[in-house]
Design a protein around this motif. Structure first.
Motif, mmCIF file in Angstrom:
data_model
loop_
_atom_site.group_PDB
_atom_site.id
_atom_site.type_symbol
_atom_site.label_atom_id
_atom_site.label_comp_id
_atom_site.label_asym_id
_atom_site.label_seq_id
_atom_site.Cartn_x
_atom_site.Cartn_y
_atom_site.Cartn_z
ATOM 1 N N VAL A 165 0.831 -1.201 0.000
ATOM 2 C CA VAL A 165 0.000 0.000 0.000
ATOM 3 C C VAL A 165 0.868 1.255 0.000
ATOM 4 O O VAL A 165 0.576 2.234 -0.693
ATOM 5 N N ASP A 205 -4.915 4.772 3.195
ATOM 6 C CA ASP A 205 -5.365 3.837 2.164
ATOM 7 C C ASP A 205 -5.418 2.399 2.669
ATOM 8 O O ASP A 205 -6.273 1.615 2.239
ATOM 9 N N GLY A 208 -8.649 1.765 4.182
ATOM 10 C CA GLY A 208 -9.668 1.638 3.142
ATOM 11 C C GLY A 208 -9.699 0.251 2.527
ATOM 12 O O GLY A 208 -10.767 -0.332 2.329
ATOM 13 N N TRP A 209 -8.525 -0.288 2.215
ATOM 14 C CA TRP A 209 -8.447 -1.649 1.673
ATOM 15 C C TRP A 209 -9.050 -2.650 2.658
ATOM 16 O O TRP A 209 -9.839 -3.532 2.275
ATOM 17 N N TRP A 237 -14.380 6.983 0.535
ATOM 18 C CA TRP A 237 -13.063 6.758 -0.059
ATOM 19 C C TRP A 237 -13.073 7.078 -1.556
ATOM 20 O O TRP A 237 -12.726 6.252 -2.388
ATOM 21 N N HIS A 240 -9.679 6.488 -3.380
ATOM 22 C CA HIS A 240 -8.938 5.282 -3.016
ATOM 23 C C HIS A 240 -8.567 4.488 -4.269
ATOM 24 O O HIS A 240 -9.321 4.465 -5.253
ATOM 25 N N PRO A 241 -7.410 3.807 -4.278
ATOM 26 C CA PRO A 241 -7.017 3.005 -5.449
ATOM 27 C C PRO A 241 -8.031 1.925 -5.833
ATOM 28 O O PRO A 241 -8.068 1.506 -6.996
#
Length: 629
Positions: A165, A205, A208-209, A237, A240-241
């Protein structure tokens, strides 16, 4: 063998990882280092010795270095990691400029990871840590990604997640795609408790994952509630990715919610020889049902006795009563009879595996097939780098089928079965083990040497050396005879892997001392967290447990959970359900389980750390058989 080594990391290191995530994500693989081909050089020779000779004949050190790096990269792409390592070992890294040394570090580390060996990769990164900090950020990120692979291989899943991350924003687009997939792979390996603990100690992040994985993986959450929680996650998020994954997840969950059954008919035997099995499955189903009712909408359940001979009449009665989902029957023959009717009026999940190659598109199968366990053991052996295995199984059709399932999977993975033996329970087991290990031949060789030299020599017999591990099919009583016999015949150091049959499911340290050292697969309900909410509910309802039927009780829990998740699992082949009997996926309308690992230590079955798995690790069952011997 290091049980925590992960073959899918090795595949990633050789640029050959196929996409296999538990959510719909992009397909990616790590970027190969940019290595220029030396002037005038063709492809790497097929022969390593020829490659080394041609490199040695080059005029300048620079040409030799460039060619060795280029050909090592080519060997890695061909999954010839050992040959790549040889070429890289001929290079003196201290004589390289920083750009070439970066290439050498990255290739050398990946060669180590490809051979399931994380230690050299980590040592390389540590040795050049000061210099690496001076590299461009893009190169630092690539090496951070390699460290994350090594951490995952060593079983440090949370540390690998943090590394990935942190490095993600600095990676190029292709490496981000690869890293994205690997993050999901790791998130799917964490247990629910590990996820919850990690969320408490995370931010940014990473949090978030973790929260996305937690809400997506919840096996008892109401589908509508999951959709609502995903919407909330998206609002929180926005940058977020993983935000790009959410629309596909939402669509899949909404469709699964619309396909939920409202009335489930459960066809189980309430009389006859299988009535105890049916009763145990029913109790598992009801436990899961009552737990779900506390958290979400639940269907109406109606039970039918599947004992009568005319199973079609029972099935039709369930349909006439309004069932839009049928769970059962348990009998293999009766399940086959229903499957032979063509397209069915309701989605049906049989509680066994049948041999029909063609089944209706709305007919599914679920059971506790020991063949799945045998195949998983074969894959684990291959993932750890083993190439030769022995098989020891009980005489009879059932033992032969399980042994054959292992052998087929092992040979598909390019492994060699060096010896196969069937045994009979009793005094003959010791003789079978001695024959398996070729101890008598070793003793004869020792006597021959003494006669030839005319000297009195104390030559210790030894076991055969062409087995990396032994696949043992045995129940606890049989195992308590086999393992001491192995120890006695000089094979105490031989790794022994077994199916869940080896463990009774109940602690018995005094008797199970003889099983020490045996590693085996089993379901989370048996060797996982025994303090879960569901375990506590079960203990309150059935304080004495279910004895030898405990695994069937867990199967009942998962059978109930599958009725609401079957559509999702079938339409998203990469998705899975963390169940009581294992991590569940659908392959060709069959539920396939991935089990946990344990080992006998001091007479107790102890869970081993979660083992990361390769892409596409769940195979299609080739020969479906019944759940039990």
């Amino acid at each position: 063998m290091d049980f925590r080594k992960a073959y899918w990391v090795a595949l990633a290191a050789t640029f050959a990882l196929a996409s296999c995530t538990s959510t719909p994500t992009r397909t990616g693989q790590p970027t190969a280092p940019a290595v220029e081909q030396a002037a005038g050089m063709e492809k790497a020779p097929e022969s390593l010795s020829a490659a080394r000779a041609q490199i040695a004949a080059l005029a300048s050190p620079e040409q030799r270095t460039d060619t060795a790096l280029a050909w090592a990269a080519e060997y890695l792409q061909q999954q010839r990691a050992a040959d790549a390592e040889q070429l890289l070992g001929d290079i003196n890294p201290d004589a390289l400029n920083p750009e070439k040394r970066f290439q050498w570090i990255l290739l050398s580390g990946r060669a180590s990871l490809s051979q399931q060996n994380a230690t050299p990769a980590v040592e390389l990164l540590n040795r050049y840590q000061d210099e690496i900090q001076q590299y461009p950020v893009e190169q630092q990120a690539q090496l951070d990604l390699m460290r994350a692979d090594a951490l995952a291989m060593e079983g440090q899943l949370s540390d690998s997640l943090q590394q990935r991350v942190a490095a993600h924003p600095l990676l190029n687009e292709q490496d981000q795609d690869y890293n994205h997939e690997m993050i999901w792979q790791l998130l799917m390996q964490l247990s629910p408790q590990e996820l919850a603990d990690a969320i408490q100690n995370s931010s940014g992040d990473l949090r978030g994952w973790l929260t996305l994985a937690q809400l997506y993986r919840d096996p008892i959450a109401d589908l509508d509630a999951q959709v609502s929680r995903l919407d909330q996650w998206s609002a929180q998020w926005r940058t977020h990715p993983a935000i790009g994954d959410v629309p596909a997840m939402l669509d899949a969950l909404r469709e699964a919610a619309s396909q939920r059954p409202s009335q489930v008919a459960i066809l189980l035997p309430t009389s006859g020889p299988l009535q105890n099995v049916g009763k145990t499955l029913q109790e598992g189903i009801m436990t899961a049902h009552y737990q779900q009712k506390q958290n979400s909408l639940s269907p109406t359940l109606r039970f039918y006795d599947s004992g009568p001979d005319n199973i079609l009449a029972v099935y039709q009665q369930a349909i006439n009563d309004g069932a839009d989902f049928v769970l059962g029957p348990l009998s293999k023959d009766k399940a086959a009879t229903i499957a032979a009717q063509g397209t069915l009026p309701a989605t049906t999940l049989a509680l066994n595996y049948i041999e029909n190659e063609q089944v209706p598109e709305n007919f599914f199968q679920f059971g506790l097939a020991p063949e799945d366990e045998a195949r998983q053991i074969a894959r684990q052996g291959a993932h750890e780098g083993s190439t030769q295995a022995g098989i020891l199984y009980p005489q009879g059709d059932w033992g032969e089928r399980v042994a054959q399932a292992f052998a087929e999977e092992w040979q598909n993975l390019h492994g060699t079965v060096t010896v196969t033996r069937a045994y009979q329970e009793g005094p003959e087991i010791g003789e079978t083990v001695e024959e398996l290990l070729l101890v008598a031949q070793s003793e004869q060789r020792g006597k021959a040497v003494s006669r030839f030299t005319n000297l009195e020599m104390d030559i210790q017999p030894r076991r055969r050396q062409d087995m990396d591990f032994l696949f043992l099919i045995a129940n606890p009583n049989q195992g308590r005879q086999v393992k001491p016999a192995l120890n006695f015949h000089y094979a105490k150091d031989l790794p022994v892997y077994s199916t869940s049959l080896i463990y009774s499911g109940q602690s018995n340290p005094r008797r199970d001392q003889d099983l020490n050292g045996i590693r085996f697969v089993d379901m989370p309900w048996i060797i996982g967290d025994q303090n879960s909410d569901l375990h506590q509910v079960a203990a309150e309802q059935w304080p004495d447990g279910h004895g030898r039927y405990e695994r069937l009780y867990a199967m009942g829990i998962d059978a109930y959970r599958l009725q609401s998740r079957l559509y999702l699992l079938n339409t998203l082949p990469s998705s899975e359900l963390p169940g009581a009997t294992g991590r569940l996926q659908i392959r060709d309308q069959q539920v396939v389980r991935k089990l946990d690992w344990a080992i006998f230590l001091r007479g107790e079955a102890k869970a081993l750390p979660q083992v990361s798995n390769p892409a596409n690790s769940l195979p299609v069952r080739r020969n479906a058989v019944s759940n039990s011997p």
